[in-house]
Design an enzyme around this catalytic site. Structure first.
Site, PDB file in Angstrom:
ATOM      1  N   HIS A  63       0.872  -1.177   0.000  1.00 13.72           N
ATOM      2  CA  HIS A  63       0.000   0.000   0.000  1.00 13.72           C
ATOM      3  C   HIS A  63       0.906   1.224   0.000  1.00 13.72           C
ATOM      4  O   HIS A  63       1.622   1.452   0.963  1.00 13.72           O
ATOM      5  CB  HIS A  63      -0.908  -0.004   1.229  1.00 13.72           C
ATOM      6  CG  HIS A  63      -1.825  -1.193   1.266  1.00 13.72           C
ATOM      7  ND1 HIS A  63      -3.077  -1.169   0.696  1.00 13.72           N
ATOM      8  CD2 HIS A  63      -1.664  -2.447   1.772  1.00 13.72           C
ATOM      9  CE1 HIS A  63      -3.653  -2.366   0.877  1.00 13.72           C
ATOM     10  NE2 HIS A  63      -2.814  -3.152   1.511  1.00 13.72           N
ATOM     11  N   LEU A  64       0.878   1.957  -1.100  1.00  9.87           N
ATOM     12  CA  LEU A  64       1.751   3.142  -1.189  1.00  9.87           C
ATOM     13  C   LEU A  64       1.027   4.402  -0.728  1.00  9.87           C
ATOM     14  O   LEU A  64       1.655   5.445  -0.566  1.00  9.87           O
ATOM     15  CB  LEU A  64       2.281   3.313  -2.618  1.00  9.87           C
ATOM     16  CG  LEU A  64       3.235   2.218  -3.114  1.00  9.87           C
ATOM     17  CD1 LEU A  64       3.704   2.514  -4.536  1.00  9.87           C
ATOM     18  CD2 LEU A  64       4.435   2.067  -2.183  1.00  9.87           C
ATOM     19  N   ARG A  65      -0.289   4.320  -0.531  1.00 16.64           N
ATOM     20  CA  ARG A  65      -1.089   5.411   0.062  1.00 16.64           C
ATOM     21  C   ARG A  65      -1.141   6.680  -0.774  1.00 16.64           C
ATOM     22  O   ARG A  65      -1.507   7.746  -0.262  1.00 16.64           O
ATOM     23  CB  ARG A  65      -0.554   5.776   1.448  1.00 16.64           C
ATOM     24  CG  ARG A  65      -0.384   4.612   2.409  1.00 16.64           C
ATOM     25  CD  ARG A  65      -1.682   3.938   2.730  1.00 16.64           C
ATOM     26  NE  ARG A  65      -1.554   2.998   3.847  1.00 16.64           N
ATOM     27  CZ  ARG A  65      -2.386   1.978   4.035  1.00 16.64           C
ATOM     28  NH1 ARG A  65      -3.382   1.748   3.189  1.00 16.64           N
ATOM     29  NH2 ARG A  65      -2.228   1.175   5.061  1.00 16.64           N
ATOM     30  N   ASN A  95      -6.575   0.885  -2.634  1.00 21.09           N
ATOM     31  CA  ASN A  95      -7.365   1.589  -1.615  1.00 21.09           C
ATOM     32  C   ASN A  95      -6.771   2.939  -1.237  1.00 21.09           C
ATOM     33  O   ASN A  95      -6.484   3.226  -0.077  1.00 21.09           O
ATOM     34  CB  ASN A  95      -7.575   0.719  -0.375  1.00 21.09           C
ATOM     35  CG  ASN A  95      -6.275   0.270   0.262  1.00 21.09           C
ATOM     36  OD1 ASN A  95      -5.229   0.258  -0.383  1.00 21.09           O
ATOM     37  ND2 ASN A  95      -6.324  -0.088   1.523  1.00 21.09           N
ATOM     38  N   ASP A 153      -8.773  -5.144  -2.147  1.00 22.67           N
ATOM     39  CA  ASP A 153      -8.029  -5.474  -0.936  1.00 22.67           C
ATOM     40  C   ASP A 153      -8.421  -4.573   0.224  1.00 22.67           C
ATOM     41  O   ASP A 153      -8.534  -3.365   0.077  1.00 22.67           O
ATOM     42  CB  ASP A 153      -6.526  -5.356  -1.182  1.00 22.67           C
ATOM     43  CG  ASP A 153      -5.742  -5.801   0.033  1.00 22.67           C
ATOM     44  OD1 ASP A 153      -5.930  -6.951   0.451  1.00 22.67           O
ATOM     45  OD2 ASP A 153      -4.970  -4.994   0.572  1.00 22.67           O
ATOM     46  N   HIS A 180      -9.077 -10.550  -1.310  1.00 20.69           N
ATOM     47  CA  HIS A 180      -8.896 -10.460   0.143  1.00 20.69           C
ATOM     48  C   HIS A 180     -10.029 -11.308   0.709  1.00 20.69           C
ATOM     49  O   HIS A 180     -11.166 -10.869   0.772  1.00 20.69           O
ATOM     50  CB  HIS A 180      -9.016  -9.000   0.581  1.00 20.69           C
ATOM     51  CG  HIS A 180      -8.965  -8.811   2.081  1.00 20.69           C
ATOM     52  ND1 HIS A 180      -8.302  -7.764   2.666  1.00 20.69           N
ATOM     53  CD2 HIS A 180      -9.492  -9.518   3.100  1.00 20.69           C
ATOM     54  CE1 HIS A 180      -8.427  -7.850   3.988  1.00 20.69           C
ATOM     55  NE2 HIS A 180      -9.152  -8.891   4.277  1.00 20.69           N
ATOM     56  N   HIS A 233      -2.543 -12.598   1.121  1.00 22.50           N
ATOM     57  CA  HIS A 233      -2.199 -12.767   2.549  1.00 22.50           C
ATOM     58  C   HIS A 233      -2.917 -13.914   3.263  1.00 22.50           C
ATOM     59  O   HIS A 233      -3.677 -13.697   4.204  1.00 22.50           O
ATOM     60  CB  HIS A 233      -2.395 -11.460   3.315  1.00 22.50           C
ATOM     61  CG  HIS A 233      -3.654 -10.672   2.990  1.00 22.50           C
ATOM     62  ND1 HIS A 233      -4.902 -11.232   3.033  1.00 22.50           N
ATOM     63  CD2 HIS A 233      -3.824  -9.375   2.635  1.00 22.50           C
ATOM     64  CE1 HIS A 233      -5.801 -10.309   2.726  1.00 22.50           C
ATOM     65  NE2 HIS A 233      -5.167  -9.176   2.471  1.00 22.50           N
ATOM     66  N   ASP A 306       2.206  -7.070   2.194  1.00 23.76           N
ATOM     67  CA  ASP A 306       1.016  -6.316   2.621  1.00 23.76           C
ATOM     68  C   ASP A 306       1.467  -5.068   3.392  1.00 23.76           C
ATOM     69  O   ASP A 306       0.844  -4.680   4.379  1.00 23.76           O
ATOM     70  CB  ASP A 306       0.069  -7.183   3.459  1.00 23.76           C
ATOM     71  CG  ASP A 306      -1.302  -6.537   3.613  1.00 23.76           C
ATOM     72  OD1 ASP A 306      -1.551  -5.483   2.985  1.00 23.76           O
ATOM     73  OD2 ASP A 306      -2.132  -7.075   4.377  1.00 23.76           O
ATOM     74  N   HIS A 310       0.847   3.170   8.481  1.00 25.65           N
ATOM     75  CA  HIS A 310      -0.130   4.002   9.173  1.00 25.65           C
ATOM     76  C   HIS A 310       0.612   4.996  10.047  1.00 25.65           C
ATOM     77  O   HIS A 310       1.674   4.686  10.595  1.00 25.65           O
ATOM     78  CB  HIS A 310      -1.056   3.157  10.055  1.00 25.65           C
ATOM     79  CG  HIS A 310      -2.060   2.359   9.283  1.00 25.65           C
ATOM     80  ND1 HIS A 310      -2.985   2.952   8.450  1.00 25.65           N
ATOM     81  CD2 HIS A 310      -2.284   1.023   9.217  1.00 25.65           C
ATOM     82  CE1 HIS A 310      -3.734   2.000   7.910  1.00 25.65           C
ATOM     83  NE2 HIS A 310      -3.321   0.833   8.339  1.00 25.65           N
TER      84      HIS A 310
END
Lengths: 425, 311
Positions: A63-65, A95, A153, A180, A233, A306, A310
Site C-alpha cells: 500500500h503506497l497510500r 485503496n 483489498d 482479500h 495474505h 502487505d 499508518h
C-alpha cells in the site's frame, strides 16, 4: 552507465542457475551472464564476493497510500522503502483516496512512479467502483492504463454473485483478480485472532473460519467460472488446505502469504500492541507451522508484505480503534531468509517466491536474469546483522512489530533497470 | 510485605500474597465505614480523578465514597460531560488530566486494554474500574472478600459463574483472583457466550449445562445478561435464557446447602436471577456492595503507598 556484478552467487530459478557468475549490465539490460565476463571501459564494478545475486525481488502486495493518504506514505517514500528492502518492483493496492478504480488514478500512479519513484510500480486496480462492492469497475480501462490485476483489498467483495461476475468479467479482459478473502459478517467487530489470547485479553476475536469460509467461496467461484484467481495474505491452516486441494484438482489458483504470518503468532498482541494488529490477524502456532509447510510444498506461491503504513496517531490509541496493518518492505527479506536458515525453503525456492513467481502471477516481464532482460537485480548479504530502528526506516510510517528486533541478512544493493537505487552502507 | 505496584490494572499477575494483602486491608477498612465519623486522613491532600468513559453508578459512587473516607479530594469526569464527544483521544485526555496533577486516576473504559495504554503514559497511579471485556479488579476483590468472610478461606472453594462469559470482565477478574487463591471455578453459559480457551486461564472447568456447574458448588455467581450487548445472534429470547441459564429456588438446591448466591449487579430480575433467590437468605448481593467500598479503599491506599491508618 554499465555495471559488472562480479563474483556473487547467482541464483536465478527462471534459468535453473545457482553458481558463482558475473553479470554484465549494459543500457539497462542484462548483457551477459557467465564466468570471467570482461568489463568494457567505463564499467562500474559491483563486488559481490560472498553475496547472493538474484533477479530483482518483487513485492506483489503493498500500500503506497498515494494519492490521498500521503501522510502515511507516498510513491517516493514507499519506493525508497522497497529499494532498501531489496525490492525492484512493487504492486500497489487500490485503496487510495480516491480509490484506483479508473484510469485517471492509474495513470497518475504510473506517471509519478516513473518521475519520482526509485523502483517499478505496478498498480492494482479495484474490482468494484470505489471498492464498495456494488458495481464492477472498468477493468478494461484499468488494464489498458497499466493495472496488472484488480483487487478490493481491505474490503472483501461480500456479494458472492458480484464476485462470480467479477471473475467472469475479468477473465474477458485478461486481468486477474486478487481476493482479500474474509467473511466480514464473521469478522464482525473482531480485532484479533479468536483464541486463547483474545479470551485472556478480553478483545473481540476474528475466527479462522472467517478466512477459511471466504477462501472456499473464492476457490469454488474461480473453478466454476474457470478464471484465474490469486488469494492475498493467506494466514490460516484451513485456507491453505482449501488452496492445496484446489491446486491438486488443477485449479488456476495461486496465493501469497506475508512474513508476519510465518514469523509471529497472536501472542505478539499481548500488551495490547497495536503494531501487531492487522487483517487477517496474527494466528496461532499451528497456523504458523501450516504456513511454513505450505511454503515448503509449493501451496504458497509468493511472499508479499502487505506493507500497510499508518501514522503514529492511528496506532498510538486503544487497541480496538487502532487501524489494521504493518509496514513490511524493509523487514521482509530478512524474515524470509530466516526460512532458509530454518530449512523450510532452499535459497532458490525463496527467490522463486520473492521474484519469479510474483512476476509470473502478475504477468510482468521481470523475475529473470536472462540475457536481454531488464536489469532488475537484487544483491543480498545473507550474513549482515542489523537491528530494526524506526529512525532508519525509509518508510514514512514506523508501524512495525519488529522494531528493536535483531535481524540477519539484508539487501546489499538494489538495481533497477541497470541503475543502483540502493546500496547498504 | 508491601504492595509494590503503581497501578492495579487487573488481578492477573498479582501474587497470592498481594491479593491477601489487599483483602486483609479491606477488612481493616470496613471498620472505618462502621464509625460515626467515617473518615481517616490517610489520603489527605491526594487527588483522585474518577474518569468514567462508560456509564456507571455503583462502581463510580463506590470509588468516590472510598476516596472520600480516606480524605482524598475526588473529581468525577464522565464521558457525557468530557471532551470525548469532541473527538479527543484517550492520550490527550490523559495528558490534560495529568496536567492537573492527580495522584490516582480511577478509570472505566469500553476498550479492553485502555488502562494498560493509560498506565504506560501517565506517572500517577491508575486503577482499573473496568475495561471492556478484560478486567474489573475491584469487583473481583470484593467478590473474594465476600466469599472469604463467609467461608474463612478461598482455598478449596468451588465457585460457579453462570452467564455471558465472553463479554464479562467480572468473570475474568474472578477467574484470575479465585484461581490464584486456590479456589476452583466452573463456568456455564450458552456456547455462544463462552470464549475459546477460557479453561486454560487457571483451575477452570467449562460446563454446557448450568446444573452441572452449580452442583455441589459453594458459591453461585450469576452474571448480568445484557440484550443490548448480546445482540440478536447470541440468544433467541430472554425467556429461553432464563429457563436454561437462570438461577431459581429449584436449581439452587443442586448447590451445597447454604451456598452463597452472588451477582455483580445490576440484576435483571426474572432473567438470570429469580427474585426469590435474589432476595433470599442465601443472597450475598448487598454484602458485595458493602464490601465494594472497603475493597476500593484498600486499592486506593495500596497504590498510593500510604501508611496504615492508625486511628
Amino acid at each position: 552507465m554499465n555495471l559488472l556484478i562480479k563474483g556473487g552467487r547467482v541464483i536465478d530459478p527462471s534459468q535453473g542457475i545457482d553458481e558463482a557468475l558475473d553479470i554484465l549490465v549494459e543500457n539497462g539490460v542484462v548483457k551477459a551472464l557467465g564466468k570471467g565476463v570482461k568489463a568494457p571501459a567505463q564499467t562500474e564494478i559491483v563486488d559481490a564476493t560472498g553475496l547472493i545475486v538474484t533477479p530483482g525481488l518483487i513485492d506483489m502486495h503493498v500500500h503506497l497510500r498515494d494519492p490521498g493518504l500521503e501522510y502515511k506514505e507516498d510513491i517516493v517514500s514507499g519506493t525508497r522503502a522497497a529499494a532498501a528492502g531489496g525490492f525492484t518492483s512493487v504492486a500497489c493496492m487500490p485503496n487510495t483516496r480516491p480509490v484506483n478504480d479508473n484510469k485517471a488514478v492509474t495513470s497518475y500512479i504510473i506517471a509519478k512512479a516513473k518521475a519520482e519513484g526509485v523502483v517499478n510500480v505496478f498498480p492494482v486496480g479495484a474490482i468494484t467502483q470505489g471498492s464498495k462492492g456494488e458495481a464492477l469497475a472498468e477493468m478494461g480501462d484499468l488494464k489498458e492504463a497499466g493495472c496488472v490485476a484488480v483487487s478490493d483489498d481491505g474490503r472483501p467483495v461480500t456479494s458472492s454473485e458480484l464476485m462470480r461476475r467479477a471473475l467472469e468479467y475479468a477473465k474477458g479482459m485478461g486481468i486477474m483478480i486478487i481476493s482479500h478473502a474474509e467473511d466480514l459478517s464473521l469478522v464482525g467487530e473482531g480485532v484479533m485472532n479468536e483464541g486463547f489470547v483474545s479470551t485472556e485479553l478480553g478483545l473481540k476475536g476474528i475466527p479462522w473460519a472467517a478466512e477459511d469460509a471466504a477462501t472456499a467461496r473464492e476457490v469454488y467461484l474461480a473453478e466454476f467460472t474457470d478464471s484465474p484467481l490469486h488469494i492475498a495474505h493467506v494466514s490460516t491452516k484451513g485456507a491453505l488446505r482449501i488452496i492445496r486441494n484446489a491446486k491438486a484438482r488443477g485449479g488456476k489458483v495461486t496465493c501469497e502469504t506475508a512474513p508476519h504470518y510465518f514469523s509471529l503468532t497472536d501472542d505478539a498482541v499481548r500488551g495490547y500492541n497495536t503494531n501487531a494488529k492487522m487483517n487477517p490477524p496474527l494466528r496461532t502456532v499451528d497456523d504458523v507451522a501450516a504456513v511454513k509447510a505450505a511454503l515448503a510444498d509449493g501451496t504458497i506461491d509468493a511472499i508479499a508484505t502487505d506493507h500497510a503504513p499508518h501514522h503514529l496517531d492511528e496506532k498510538d490509541v486503544e487497541f480496538n480503534v487502532a487501524l489494521n496493518g504493518i509496514v513490511g518492505l524493509e523487514t521482509s527479506l530478512s524474515l524470509s531468509l530466516q526460512l532458509v536458515e530454518e530449512g523450510v525453503l532452499t535459497l532458490p525456492a525463496l527467490v522463486e517466491k520473492m521474484a519469479c513467481n510474483p512476476a509470473k502471477i502478475l504477468g510482468i516481464d521481470r523475475g529473470t536474469l536472462r540475457e536481454g532482460a531488464v536489469a532488475d537485480i537484487t544483491v543480498i548479504d545473507p550474513a549482515v546483522e542489523w537491528t530494526v530502528d524506526a529512525e532508519k526506516l525509509a518508510s514514512k510510517s514506523k508501524n512495525s512489530p519488529f522494531l528493536g528486533q535483531k535481524m540477519k541478512g539484508a539487501a546489499a544493493c538494489t538495481i533497477v533497470g541497470g541503475n543502483v537505487v540502493f546500496k547498504r552502507n | 510485605m508491601g504492595f509494590k505496584h503503581k497501578d492495579i490494572i487487573g488481578l492477573q499477575g498479582l501474587s497470592r500474597e498481594e491479593i491477601q494483602l489487599l483483602l486483609d486491608t479491606a477488612e481493616n477498612m470496613k471498620e472505618i465505614s462502621g464509625r460515626d465519623i467515617k473518615k481517616v486522613p490517610t489520603l489527605r491532600g491526594k487527588t483522585v480523578v474518577n474518569l468514567f468513559f462508560e456509564a456507571s453508578t455503583r462502581t463510580r459512587t463506590s470509588f468516590e465514597i472510598a476516596a472520600k473516607r480516606l480524605s482524598a479530594d475526588t473529581i468525577n469526569i464522565s464521558a457525557s460531560t468530557s471532551s470525548v464527544t469532541k473527538g479527543e483521544t484517550l492520550s490527550d485526555t490523559a495528558r490534560n488530566i495529568l496536567a492537573m496533577k492527580p495522584d490516582i486516576i480511577v478509570m472505566r473504559h469500553a476498550a479492553s486494554g485502555a488502562h494498560h495504554y493509560l498506565a504506560q503514559r501517565v506517572s500517577c497511579s491508575v486503577i482499573n474500574a473496568g475495561d471492556g471485556a478484560h478486567e474489573h479488579p475491584s469487583q473481583g476483590l470484593l467478590d473474594m472478600l465476600t466469599m472469604r468472610q463467609k467461608f474463612g478461606t478461598l482455598d478449596g472453594l468451588t465457585v460457579a459463574i453462570v452467564g455471558d462469559i465472553t463479554h464479562s470482565r467480572v468473570a475474568r477478574s474472578d477467574i484470575f483472583g479465585l484461581t490464584t487463591m486456590g479456589a476452583s471455578v466452573r463456568l456455564a453459559g450458552p456456547p455462544t457466550m463462552m470464549p475459546p480457551g477460557i479453561e486454560r486461564l487457571g483451575n477452570v472447568t467449562v460446563c454446557t449445562d448450568m446444573r452441572e456447574a452449580i452442583k455441589g458448588a459453594d458459591v453461585v455467581m450469576m452474571l448480568r445478561i445484557q440484550l443490548e450487548r448480546q445482540g440478536k445472534t447470541l440468544l433467541p429470547t430472554l425467556r429461553e435464557y432464563s429457563r436454561y441459564y437462570g438461577l431459581n429456588p429449584e436449581n439452587l438446591k443442586l448447590a451445597k446447602p447454604g451456598a452463597m448466591v452472588m451477582h455483580p449487579g445490576p440484576i435483571n430480575r426474572g432473567v438470570e436471577l429469580s427474585s426469590y433467590v435474589a432476595d433470599g437468605d442465601q443472597s450475598a448481593i448487598l454484602t458485595q456492595v458493602e464490601n465494594g467500598v472497603a475493597v476500593r479503599m484498600s486499592m486506593l491506599y495500596h497504590v498510593s503507598g500510604g501508611e496504615l491508618p492508625t486511628e
